[in-house]
Scaffold this motif. Sequence first.
Motif, PDB file in Angstrom:
ATOM      1  N   GLN A 169      -7.965   0.231  -8.995  1.00 44.77           N
ATOM      2  CA  GLN A 169      -6.839   0.945  -8.401  1.00 44.77           C
ATOM      3  C   GLN A 169      -5.561   0.116  -8.388  1.00 44.77           C
ATOM      4  OE1 GLN A 169      -8.162   2.190  -4.522  1.00 44.77           O
ATOM      5  NE2 GLN A 169      -9.888   3.387  -5.331  1.00 44.77           N
ATOM      6  N   GLY A 170      -5.712  -1.206  -8.313  1.00 44.55           N
ATOM      7  CA  GLY A 170      -4.527  -2.049  -8.213  1.00 44.55           C
ATOM      8  C   GLY A 170      -3.971  -2.544  -9.527  1.00 44.55           C
ATOM      9  N   GLY A 213      -2.605  -0.943 -11.905  1.00 45.56           N
ATOM     10  CA  GLY A 213      -1.342  -0.306 -12.255  1.00 45.56           C
ATOM     11  C   GLY A 213      -0.143  -0.886 -11.526  1.00 45.56           C
ATOM     12  N   TYR A 214      -0.406  -1.671 -10.485  1.00 46.85           N
ATOM     13  CA  TYR A 214       0.678  -2.278  -9.696  1.00 46.85           C
ATOM     14  C   TYR A 214       0.735  -3.787  -9.885  1.00 46.85           C
ATOM     15  CZ  TYR A 214       0.554   2.227  -7.276  1.00 46.85           C
ATOM     16  OH  TYR A 214       0.577   3.580  -6.977  1.00 46.85           O
ATOM     17  N   LEU A 220       3.351  -1.588  -0.015  1.00 44.89           N
ATOM     18  CA  LEU A 220       3.560  -2.693  -0.956  1.00 44.89           C
ATOM     19  C   LEU A 220       4.309  -3.869  -0.318  1.00 44.89           C
ATOM     20  CD1 LEU A 220       4.450  -0.757  -4.243  1.00 44.89           C
ATOM     21  CD2 LEU A 220       2.216  -1.574  -3.470  1.00 44.89           C
ATOM     22  N   ASP A 263      -1.146  -2.234   0.319  1.00 44.00           N
ATOM     23  CA  ASP A 263      -1.253  -1.565  -0.966  1.00 44.00           C
ATOM     24  C   ASP A 263      -0.299  -0.387  -1.059  1.00 44.00           C
ATOM     25  OD1 ASP A 263      -2.401   0.269   0.703  1.00 44.00           O
ATOM     26  OD2 ASP A 263      -4.373   0.260  -0.243  1.00 44.00           O
ATOM     27  N   TYR A 264      -0.514   0.469  -2.023  1.00 42.67           N
ATOM     28  CA  TYR A 264       0.390   1.593  -2.290  1.00 42.67           C
ATOM     29  C   TYR A 264       0.267   2.699  -1.256  1.00 42.67           C
ATOM     30  CZ  TYR A 264      -4.103   2.151  -4.541  1.00 42.67           C
ATOM     31  OH  TYR A 264      -5.447   2.139  -4.792  1.00 42.67           O
ATOM     32  N   THR A 266       2.327  -5.747 -11.882  1.00 40.96           N
ATOM     33  CA  THR A 266       3.645  -6.357 -12.103  1.00 40.96           C
ATOM     34  C   THR A 266       4.538  -6.293 -10.871  1.00 40.96           C
ATOM     35  OG1 THR A 266       4.456  -4.266 -13.021  1.00 40.96           O
ATOM     36  CG2 THR A 266       3.574  -5.902 -14.570  1.00 40.96           C
ATOM     37  N   VAL A 267       4.253  -5.369  -9.958  1.00 41.75           N
ATOM     38  CA  VAL A 267       5.117  -5.221  -8.778  1.00 41.75           C
ATOM     39  C   VAL A 267       4.415  -5.644  -7.489  1.00 41.75           C
ATOM     40  CG1 VAL A 267       6.526  -3.418  -9.810  1.00 41.75           C
ATOM     41  CG2 VAL A 267       4.447  -2.783  -8.564  1.00 41.75           C
ATOM     42  N   ALA A 268       3.090  -5.630  -7.489  1.00 38.58           N
ATOM     43  CA  ALA A 268       2.329  -6.014  -6.290  1.00 38.58           C
ATOM     44  C   ALA A 268       1.061  -6.720  -6.744  1.00 38.58           C
ATOM     45  CB  ALA A 268       2.002  -4.793  -5.433  1.00 38.58           C
ATOM     46  N   TRP A 269       1.189  -7.982  -7.116  1.00 36.42           N
ATOM     47  CA  TRP A 269       0.085  -8.745  -7.681  1.00 36.42           C
ATOM     48  C   TRP A 269      -1.067  -8.937  -6.706  1.00 36.42           C
ATOM     49  CZ3 TRP A 269      -0.894 -12.991  -4.747  1.00 36.42           C
ATOM     50  CH2 TRP A 269       0.152 -13.474  -3.951  1.00 36.42           C
ATOM     51  N   CYS A 284      -4.552  -6.715  -6.709  1.00 41.16           N
ATOM     52  CA  CYS A 284      -5.638  -7.081  -7.618  1.00 41.16           C
ATOM     53  C   CYS A 284      -6.141  -8.508  -7.403  1.00 41.16           C
ATOM     54  CB  CYS A 284      -5.161  -6.948  -9.071  1.00 41.16           C
ATOM     55  SG  CYS A 284      -5.245  -5.291  -9.739  1.00 41.16           S
TER      56      CYS A 284
END
Length: 297
Positions: A253-254, A256-257, A68, A80-81, A259-262, A265
């Motif tokens: 997949q993105g 869900g992230y 991230l 990514d995660y 708010t923390v890793a714009w 997406c």
Amino acid sequence: MREAATMKPIWRVKRTAAAYHRALPKPTVSRLLVYAAALIVLFLIVCALAPQWIARYSPTDMQADQILLPPGAAHWMGTDYFGRDVFSVIVYGARESLFIGFASVIVGGLSGGAIGALSGYFGGRVDNALMRVIDVLMTIPSVMLALAVAAALGPGLWNIILAVALSTVPNYARIMRGQILSIKNRPFIMASRSIGAAEFPVFIRHVLPNSLSPLLVMAAIGVGTSILTGSGLSFLGLGELKEIPDWGSLLSQGRGYLTVAWWICTFPGLAITLFVLSVNVIGDALRDALDPKKRRS
């Protein structure tokens, strides 16, 4: 008087040259937009055909100490995660996304074009039977039809292609049927029949080639729509689960992230948007180029 007589032709030559230069075609904003769209499409096609030339990292290279990370010099679109480089994953994911778009257009265009050509040229019972099936398909929104077919067939690359292609068949069939109906009774077609030409050679040599222009324009624009629909099906989980996901799966997949890793997406969505917009611009330019009313003499 002599000087005036000698100066007059020179003035005319200069005036003619100036008028000629003013009449030369200059790059307009629309033409530059088409060039930019063509470059974007070409770049994404290169990404799909030879991703190793573009991507800086392997799409399966997971680094636990770089999870991230925001966009920066080392990773242009962040990580990514799993610690994968987002830009590399997008580049490698372009192959499947573009394959869905082009393959579904080929399957849907050929199928719909064949149905429309047979229906429009032979008419009668053939026309009634084929068009009633097309009417039933047209009562269902294309996205809902693709979703229903993909859900029935199950996850998979070819299932998505068949689902997207089936949803586009009614539009291609209607366009092709209308073109055939407008051309099959024109004077040059009637002249071919009057000299004893058989129906099949007349159809292949004269009717069909003069009916393909709208179908080609629709196919060019349909590539972007097919990619958008295919990405939507992948986003809903109907795509094939692979180690290298396509653009729709990346969005899914993105989310869900967000708010923390714009960036996970945002950049796949931007790739989809740029490709669809570029293909639509090229399709509009192709429509103007093939329209005889807009051609310059």
